[in-house]
Design a protein around this motif. Structure first.
Motif, PDB file in Angstrom:
ATOM      1  N   TYR A  30      22.236 -10.692  17.340  1.00  0.00           N
ATOM      2  CA  TYR A  30      21.371 -11.639  16.655  1.00  0.00           C
ATOM      3  C   TYR A  30      21.061 -11.143  15.242  1.00  0.00           C
ATOM      4  O   TYR A  30      20.716  -9.975  15.045  1.00  0.00           O
ATOM      5  N   TYR A  31      21.176 -12.048  14.289  1.00  0.00           N
ATOM      6  CA  TYR A  31      20.937 -11.760  12.888  1.00  0.00           C
ATOM      7  C   TYR A  31      19.926 -12.749  12.318  1.00  0.00           C
ATOM      8  O   TYR A  31      19.796 -13.869  12.808  1.00  0.00           O
ATOM      9  N   CYS A  32      19.253 -12.322  11.264  1.00  0.00           N
ATOM     10  CA  CYS A  32      18.472 -13.295  10.511  1.00  0.00           C
ATOM     11  C   CYS A  32      19.003 -13.337   9.081  1.00  0.00           C
ATOM     12  O   CYS A  32      19.644 -12.399   8.611  1.00  0.00           O
ATOM     13  N   ASN A  33      18.749 -14.438   8.435  1.00  0.00           N
ATOM     14  CA  ASN A  33      19.171 -14.637   7.061  1.00  0.00           C
ATOM     15  C   ASN A  33      18.436 -15.864   6.549  1.00  0.00           C
ATOM     16  O   ASN A  33      17.714 -16.538   7.291  1.00  0.00           O
ATOM     17  N   LYS A  42      23.102 -17.154   2.702  1.00  0.00           N
ATOM     18  CA  LYS A  42      23.630 -16.509   1.507  1.00  0.00           C
ATOM     19  C   LYS A  42      22.937 -15.194   1.184  1.00  0.00           C
ATOM     20  O   LYS A  42      23.278 -14.533   0.205  1.00  0.00           O
ATOM     21  N   GLY A  43      21.959 -14.800   2.005  1.00  0.00           N
ATOM     22  CA  GLY A  43      21.354 -13.494   1.809  1.00  0.00           C
ATOM     23  C   GLY A  43      22.282 -12.393   2.299  1.00  0.00           C
ATOM     24  O   GLY A  43      23.337 -12.666   2.896  1.00  0.00           O
ATOM     25  N   THR A  44      21.915 -11.164   2.060  1.00  0.00           N
ATOM     26  CA  THR A  44      22.711 -10.034   2.539  1.00  0.00           C
ATOM     27  C   THR A  44      22.486  -9.864   4.036  1.00  0.00           C
ATOM     28  O   THR A  44      21.349  -9.740   4.474  1.00  0.00           O
ATOM     29  N   TRP A  45      23.558  -9.856   4.809  1.00  0.00           N
ATOM     30  CA  TRP A  45      23.444  -9.735   6.256  1.00  0.00           C
ATOM     31  C   TRP A  45      23.075  -8.319   6.659  1.00  0.00           C
ATOM     32  O   TRP A  45      23.604  -7.346   6.117  1.00  0.00           O
ATOM     33  N   GLY A  46      22.161  -8.216   7.622  1.00  0.00           N
ATOM     34  CA  GLY A  46      21.814  -6.924   8.173  1.00  0.00           C
ATOM     35  C   GLY A  46      22.762  -6.542   9.293  1.00  0.00           C
ATOM     36  O   GLY A  46      23.795  -7.185   9.502  1.00  0.00           O
ATOM     37  N   GLN A  47      22.413  -5.508  10.030  1.00  0.00           N
ATOM     38  CA  GLN A  47      23.271  -5.042  11.123  1.00  0.00           C
ATOM     39  C   GLN A  47      23.069  -5.831  12.404  1.00  0.00           C
ATOM     40  O   GLN A  47      23.881  -5.743  13.316  1.00  0.00           O
ATOM     41  N   GLY A  48      21.993  -6.583  12.455  1.00  0.00           N
ATOM     42  CA  GLY A  48      21.728  -7.367  13.642  1.00  0.00           C
ATOM     43  C   GLY A  48      21.126  -6.534  14.754  1.00  0.00           C
ATOM     44  O   GLY A  48      20.977  -5.316  14.651  1.00  0.00           O
ATOM     45  N   THR A  49      20.761  -7.209  15.828  1.00  0.00           N
ATOM     46  CA  THR A  49      20.223  -6.527  17.001  1.00  0.00           C
ATOM     47  C   THR A  49      20.904  -7.102  18.242  1.00  0.00           C
ATOM     48  O   THR A  49      21.024  -8.330  18.385  1.00  0.00           O
ATOM     49  N   GLN A  50      21.368  -6.218  19.116  1.00  0.00           N
ATOM     50  CA  GLN A  50      22.151  -6.638  20.271  1.00  0.00           C
ATOM     51  C   GLN A  50      21.241  -7.135  21.388  1.00  0.00           C
ATOM     52  O   GLN A  50      20.278  -6.454  21.767  1.00  0.00           O
ATOM     53  N   VAL A  51      21.553  -8.294  21.900  1.00  0.00           N
ATOM     54  CA  VAL A  51      20.877  -8.839  23.074  1.00  0.00           C
ATOM     55  C   VAL A  51      21.920  -8.990  24.176  1.00  0.00           C
ATOM     56  O   VAL A  51      22.931  -9.652  23.979  1.00  0.00           O
ATOM     57  N   THR A  52      21.647  -8.360  25.315  1.00  0.00           N
ATOM     58  CA  THR A  52      22.555  -8.452  26.453  1.00  0.00           C
ATOM     59  C   THR A  52      21.777  -8.939  27.657  1.00  0.00           C
ATOM     60  O   THR A  52      20.759  -8.344  28.028  1.00  0.00           O
ATOM     61  N   VAL A  53      22.241 -10.029  28.240  1.00  0.00           N
ATOM     62  CA  VAL A  53      21.589 -10.612  29.405  1.00  0.00           C
ATOM     63  C   VAL A  53      22.514 -10.461  30.597  1.00  0.00           C
ATOM     64  O   VAL A  53      23.623 -11.008  30.604  1.00  0.00           O
ATOM     65  N   SER A  54      22.066  -9.721  31.583  1.00  0.00           N
ATOM     66  CA  SER A  54      22.895  -9.489  32.769  1.00  0.00           C
ATOM     67  C   SER A  54      22.622 -10.550  33.826  1.00  0.00           C
ATOM     68  O   SER A  54      21.511 -11.050  33.951  1.00  0.00           O
ATOM     69  N   VAL A 105      16.169  -6.682   8.087  1.00  0.00           N
ATOM     70  CA  VAL A 105      16.311  -5.686   9.136  1.00  0.00           C
ATOM     71  C   VAL A 105      15.828  -6.291  10.445  1.00  0.00           C
ATOM     72  O   VAL A 105      14.645  -6.624  10.578  1.00  0.00           O
ATOM     73  N   GLU A 106      16.770  -6.414  11.388  1.00  0.00           N
ATOM     74  CA  GLU A 106      16.462  -7.004  12.681  1.00  0.00           C
ATOM     75  C   GLU A 106      16.151  -5.914  13.707  1.00  0.00           C
ATOM     76  O   GLU A 106      16.710  -4.823  13.640  1.00  0.00           O
ATOM     77  N   SER A 107      15.291  -6.242  14.660  1.00  0.00           N
ATOM     78  CA  SER A 107      14.955  -5.318  15.740  1.00  0.00           C
ATOM     79  C   SER A 107      14.482  -6.111  16.947  1.00  0.00           C
ATOM     80  O   SER A 107      14.227  -7.313  16.857  1.00  0.00           O
ATOM     81  N   GLY A 108      14.376  -5.398  18.079  1.00  0.00           N
ATOM     82  CA  GLY A 108      13.809  -6.004  19.270  1.00  0.00           C
ATOM     83  C   GLY A 108      14.789  -6.375  20.355  1.00  0.00           C
ATOM     84  O   GLY A 108      14.387  -6.835  21.429  1.00  0.00           O
ATOM     85  N   GLY A 109      16.070  -6.196  20.103  1.00  0.00           N
ATOM     86  CA  GLY A 109      17.054  -6.524  21.117  1.00  0.00           C
ATOM     87  C   GLY A 109      17.031  -5.536  22.270  1.00  0.00           C
ATOM     88  O   GLY A 109      16.294  -4.549  22.261  1.00  0.00           O
ATOM     89  N   GLY A 110      17.840  -5.824  23.277  1.00  0.00           N
ATOM     90  CA  GLY A 110      17.912  -4.940  24.428  1.00  0.00           C
ATOM     91  C   GLY A 110      18.675  -5.576  25.562  1.00  0.00           C
ATOM     92  O   GLY A 110      19.311  -6.622  25.400  1.00  0.00           O
ATOM     93  N   LEU A 111      18.591  -4.927  26.709  1.00  0.00           N
ATOM     94  CA  LEU A 111      19.249  -5.394  27.923  1.00  0.00           C
ATOM     95  C   LEU A 111      18.207  -5.964  28.865  1.00  0.00           C
ATOM     96  O   LEU A 111      17.236  -5.268  29.208  1.00  0.00           O
TER      97      LEU A 111
END
Length: 114
Positions: free
Chosen positions: A93-96, A101-113, A3-9
């Motif tokens: 962004y995802y971790c694995n 070969k692990g189960t992929w999570g939903q990822g966390t979106q990183v947007t850089v303006s 479970v990924e977290s921490g992304g943002g704009l």
């Protein structure tokens, strides 16, 4: 499994810290070689940084000197500290595991303006 977290704009030059928590016991997590990946729109998923159980660390050339990967085995968590962010870092962004070969999570979106 992850479970990924921490992304943002953020603006160019900004920083973010991503977290990835594994849904396995610490005794299992500590032997995983882990990695962060990212996928930009229309692009293939790429490996950004890896950290082995040893730990040995490696980065893709485009993030060297800007990103720092670390892990806390007791917390079953891998972190990615991202500094001096650029618009080209925009991606999900995802971790694995390093093998991917692990189960992929939903990822966390990183947007850089710009």
């Amino acid at each position: 499994q992850f479970v990924e977290s921490g992304g943002g704009l953020v603006r160019t030059g900004g920083s973010l810290r991503l977290s990835c928590k594994a849904n396995v016991p610490p005794s299992v997590f500590k032997v995983y070689d882990m990695a962060w990946y990212r996928q930009a729109p229309g692009e293939q998923r790429e490996l950004v940084a890896g950290i082995s159980k040893t730990p040995t660390i490696n980065y893709t050339d485009s993030v060297k000197g800007r990103f720092i990967i670390s892990r806390d085995n007791a917390e079953k968590t891998v972190y990615l500290e991202m500094n001096s962010l650029k618009p080209e870092d925009t991606a999900v962004y995802y971790c694995n595991t390093f093998s991917g070969k692990g189960t992929w999570g939903q990822g966390t979106q990183v947007t850089v303006s710009s």
